[in-house]
Design a protein around this motif. Structure first.
Motif, short mmCIF file in Angstrom:
data_model
loop_
_atom_site.label_atom_id
_atom_site.label_comp_id
_atom_site.label_asym_id
_atom_site.label_seq_id
_atom_site.Cartn_x
_atom_site.Cartn_y
_atom_site.Cartn_z
N GLU A 1 -5.67 -53.50 3.06
CA GLU A 1 -4.41 -53.17 3.72
C GLU A 1 -4.42 -53.49 5.21
OE1 GLU A 1 -3.45 -49.11 2.83
OE2 GLU A 1 -3.70 -49.39 0.65
N LEU A 2 -5.57 -53.81 5.75
CA LEU A 2 -5.67 -54.12 7.18
C LEU A 2 -5.15 -55.54 7.43
CD1 LEU A 2 -9.19 -52.63 8.02
CD2 LEU A 2 -6.95 -51.49 7.97
N ARG A 3 -4.75 -55.78 8.68
CA ARG A 3 -4.19 -57.07 9.05
C ARG A 3 -4.84 -57.58 10.34
NH1 ARG A 3 -3.21 -56.66 4.61
NH2 ARG A 3 -1.20 -56.76 3.49
N ILE A 4 -4.83 -58.89 10.50
CA ILE A 4 -5.47 -59.52 11.65
C ILE A 4 -4.64 -59.26 12.91
CG2 ILE A 4 -6.21 -61.70 12.66
CD1 ILE A 4 -6.45 -62.79 9.77
N GLY A 5 -5.28 -58.64 13.88
CA GLY A 5 -4.63 -58.45 15.18
C GLY A 5 -5.07 -59.47 16.20
N LYS A 6 -6.26 -60.05 15.99
CA LYS A 6 -6.80 -61.05 16.90
C LYS A 6 -7.83 -61.88 16.17
CE LYS A 6 -7.80 -62.93 20.98
NZ LYS A 6 -6.83 -63.76 21.76
N ARG A 7 -7.83 -63.18 16.43
CA ARG A 7 -8.86 -64.08 15.88
C ARG A 7 -9.43 -64.94 16.99
NH1 ARG A 7 -8.05 -67.48 10.46
NH2 ARG A 7 -8.87 -65.49 9.67
N ILE A 8 -10.75 -65.06 17.00
CA ILE A 8 -11.44 -65.96 17.92
C ILE A 8 -12.40 -66.80 17.10
CG2 ILE A 8 -13.08 -66.10 19.84
CD1 ILE A 8 -11.85 -63.55 20.97
N VAL A 9 -12.42 -68.10 17.34
CA VAL A 9 -13.31 -69.02 16.63
C VAL A 9 -14.28 -69.63 17.64
CG1 VAL A 9 -13.44 -71.11 15.22
CG2 VAL A 9 -11.50 -69.54 14.95
N LEU A 10 -15.57 -69.60 17.30
CA LEU A 10 -16.60 -70.19 18.15
C LEU A 10 -17.40 -71.21 17.34
CD1 LEU A 10 -18.27 -67.27 20.18
CD2 LEU A 10 -16.58 -68.94 20.98
N GLU A 11 -17.69 -72.33 17.97
CA GLU A 11 -18.63 -73.30 17.42
C GLU A 11 -19.99 -73.01 18.04
OE1 GLU A 11 -17.61 -75.31 15.09
OE2 GLU A 11 -15.45 -74.96 15.32
N VAL A 12 -20.97 -72.68 17.21
CA VAL A 12 -22.27 -72.26 17.71
C VAL A 12 -23.31 -73.30 17.27
CG1 VAL A 12 -23.98 -70.41 17.77
CG2 VAL A 12 -21.55 -69.86 17.50
N GLN A 13 -24.10 -73.76 18.21
CA GLN A 13 -25.09 -74.80 17.92
C GLN A 13 -26.41 -74.16 17.50
OE1 GLN A 13 -23.95 -78.03 17.87
NE2 GLN A 13 -22.06 -76.87 18.21
N TRP B 1 -10.30 -59.27 14.29
CA TRP B 1 -10.15 -57.85 14.56
C TRP B 1 -9.04 -57.35 13.66
CZ3 TRP B 1 -12.16 -61.23 17.86
CH2 TRP B 1 -13.20 -60.82 18.71
N LEU B 2 -9.36 -56.41 12.76
CA LEU B 2 -8.44 -55.96 11.72
C LEU B 2 -7.97 -54.54 12.02
CD1 LEU B 2 -10.52 -57.19 8.63
CD2 LEU B 2 -8.74 -58.44 9.88
N PHE B 3 -6.66 -54.33 11.88
CA PHE B 3 -6.05 -53.04 12.19
C PHE B 3 -5.07 -52.65 11.08
CE2 PHE B 3 -6.92 -55.23 16.19
CZ PHE B 3 -7.57 -54.26 16.93
N GLU B 4 -4.72 -51.38 11.05
CA GLU B 4 -3.64 -50.96 10.14
C GLU B 4 -2.33 -51.60 10.60
OE1 GLU B 4 -4.76 -46.62 8.38
OE2 GLU B 4 -4.16 -46.66 10.50
N PRO B 5 -1.51 -52.07 9.65
CA PRO B 5 -0.26 -52.76 10.02
C PRO B 5 0.67 -51.94 10.89
CG PRO B 5 -0.73 -53.07 7.69
CD PRO B 5 -1.73 -52.07 8.20
N ARG B 6 0.63 -50.62 10.75
CA ARG B 6 1.55 -49.77 11.52
C ARG B 6 1.31 -49.86 13.03
NH1 ARG B 6 -0.79 -43.69 11.34
NH2 ARG B 6 -2.98 -44.16 10.88
N HIS B 7 0.12 -50.36 13.42
CA HIS B 7 -0.19 -50.45 14.84
C HIS B 7 0.02 -51.86 15.41
CE1 HIS B 7 -1.66 -46.44 14.41
NE2 HIS B 7 -2.71 -46.79 13.69
N LEU B 8 0.44 -52.79 14.58
CA LEU B 8 0.58 -54.18 15.02
C LEU B 8 2.03 -54.51 15.31
CD1 LEU B 8 -1.94 -55.90 12.58
CD2 LEU B 8 -2.29 -55.31 14.98
N PRO B 9 2.29 -55.44 16.25
CA PRO B 9 1.26 -56.16 16.99
C PRO B 9 0.75 -55.36 18.19
CG PRO B 9 3.42 -56.96 17.62
CD PRO B 9 3.65 -55.93 16.54
N ASP C 1 -3.81 -52.96 25.44
CA ASP C 1 -4.24 -52.28 24.22
C ASP C 1 -5.06 -53.22 23.34
OD1 ASP C 1 -3.10 -49.87 24.90
OD2 ASP C 1 -1.22 -50.27 23.84
N LEU C 2 -4.62 -54.48 23.19
CA LEU C 2 -5.38 -55.43 22.39
C LEU C 2 -6.71 -55.75 23.05
CD1 LEU C 2 -5.56 -57.28 19.94
CD2 LEU C 2 -4.36 -59.03 21.25
#
Length: 376
Positions: free
Chosen positions: A173-185, A300-308, A313-314
């Motif tokens: 039931e959680l939803r994505i509030g933030k996504r970060i992608v890193l390329e790691v060597q 970062w996953l949050f309950e939908p009621r708190h998004l966006p 706060d983010l």
């Protein structure tokens, strides 16, 4: 699994296993092409006709939502001449058709070939002989998993006791509030081992250790038998943020013990890492991109009621794990660089690195199985 210190120093995996391209190909077959791999969140493919592509090493997989609302997965390759079908990361199929960009062969959302424009008719051609190559797909906790092997065991076997352990967190039931992608060597195993131990935490993660004070003991907290003098968390801490404060209430269905458990970590091998807190979850998906590199997808996953969540706060919730993840990436890259040394044969695990040792044993066992002859 029980936290139990090693009783002696144990040899780590051979350094060549972290850098040799041929060995990397063996590991792809053993761990990435024949196991359940977490690749996305269900919310990323919300409606019939929506799709996204994911890549596991050399393999491009097409995820889509069919008319019945269920997920489908296919190899992202046309049956005609092998062209990639979807060249972008995500989208929605016009008219509910998957159309090859090269010769326009068209498939429905079930992967059935339904049109071959401009083809001269021949008596031996049957459209039913050319469906898209299916990939096993399932989900747990809102995470989408695929399996590239034949006749995989149920996903529930890979998830195991986590289904019960995290039941009240309701990951699905959680939803994505933030996504970060890193390329790691760094090789994928370096990242997995790093997640498995906190021997490195005091020098690498001082900010993290200020909140999880147990980690100031470099992974030894709770292993010495006697009552621990150091508290597990900083006084007054409510969750894992830079100052330990929470700006959201606890997840709705947690019991009192779970509300007071500021941090629970878990791994669904080989590539889903979970950092679970009373009011949010930080998940990490790892994808090998070569013998010496991975792509890390942090959500970062949050309950939908708190998004966006936005602004301060983010950032309040993102800052600590973002810093910690970048610190880990930097140190994993340093380790990968160091293991190029001709003088370095293998490392060692000290007592509090018991989970890193378990991971190494899992790798050894998986490679041994991959070498065993098929049993009739």
């Amino acid at each position: 699994m029980e936290r139990k210190a090693l009783e002696r120093v144990e040899a780590a995996l051979p350094a060549a296993w972290y850098r040799d391209p041929e060995h990397y190909r063996r590991e792809l077959d053993a761990f990435w092409f024949d196991r359940w791999i977490a690749v996305a969140r269900e919310e990323e493919i919300p409606s019939p006709g929506d799709w996204r592509t994911v890549r596991i090493a050399s393999q491009s997989i097409l995820l889509s939502r069919a008319q019945d609302g269920r997920l489908r997965a296919f190899h992202n390759v046309c049956r005609h001449r092998g062209s990639v079908l979807c060249t972008e990361e995500k989208g929605s199929f016009p008219r509910q058709r998957i159309v090859c960009p090269y010769h326009a062969w068209a498939y429905d959302l079930e992967g059935r070939l339904v049109a071959t424009p401009r083809r001269m008719e021949t008596p031996d051609f049957r459209a039913g002989d050319y469906p898209l190559h299916r990939v096993a797909v399932d989900s747990w906790g809102g995470f989408v998993f695929v399996h590239l092997g034949e006749k995989p065991a149920p996903l529930a076997q890979a998830v195991g006791p986590r289904e019960k352990r995290f039941e009240r967190y309701r990951f699905s039931e959680l939803r994505i509030g933030k996504r970060i992608v890193l390329e790691v060597q760094a090789n994928w195993k370096v990242l997995a081992e790093n997640f498995s131990e906190c021997f490195h935490c005091p020098p690498v993660h001082p900010e993290f250790c200020r909140i999880v004070t147990a980690y100031q003991d470099a992974g030894a907290w709770g292993l010495r038998g006697a009552a621990e003098a150091r508290p597990e968390y900083a006084a007054g801490a409510q969750t894992l943020t830079m100052d330990g404060t929470a700006r959201l209430p606890a997840l709705e269905h947690l019991n009192e013990t779970e509300r007071q458990t500021l941090y629970a970590a878990d791994m669904v091998l080989p590539n889903l890492f979970l950092n679970v807190h009373p009011d949010y979850v930080n998940s990490q998906l790892m994808f090998p991109t070569g013998p010496h590199s991975v792509r890390m997808v942090y959500d970062w996953l949050f309950e939908p009621r708190h998004l966006p969540l936005a602004g301060d706060d983010l950032q309040h919730y993102v800052a600590l794990w973002d810093l910690t993840n970048r610190q880990d990436a930097r140190n994993c890259e340093w380790q990968q660089q160091g293991m190029q040394s001709r003088a370095f044969g293998h490392g060692v695990y000290v007592p509090q690195e018991f989970d890193a040792h378990r991971f190494a044993q899992w790798v050894r066992a998986g490679l041994a199985r991959e070498q065993e002859p098929d049993q009739a």
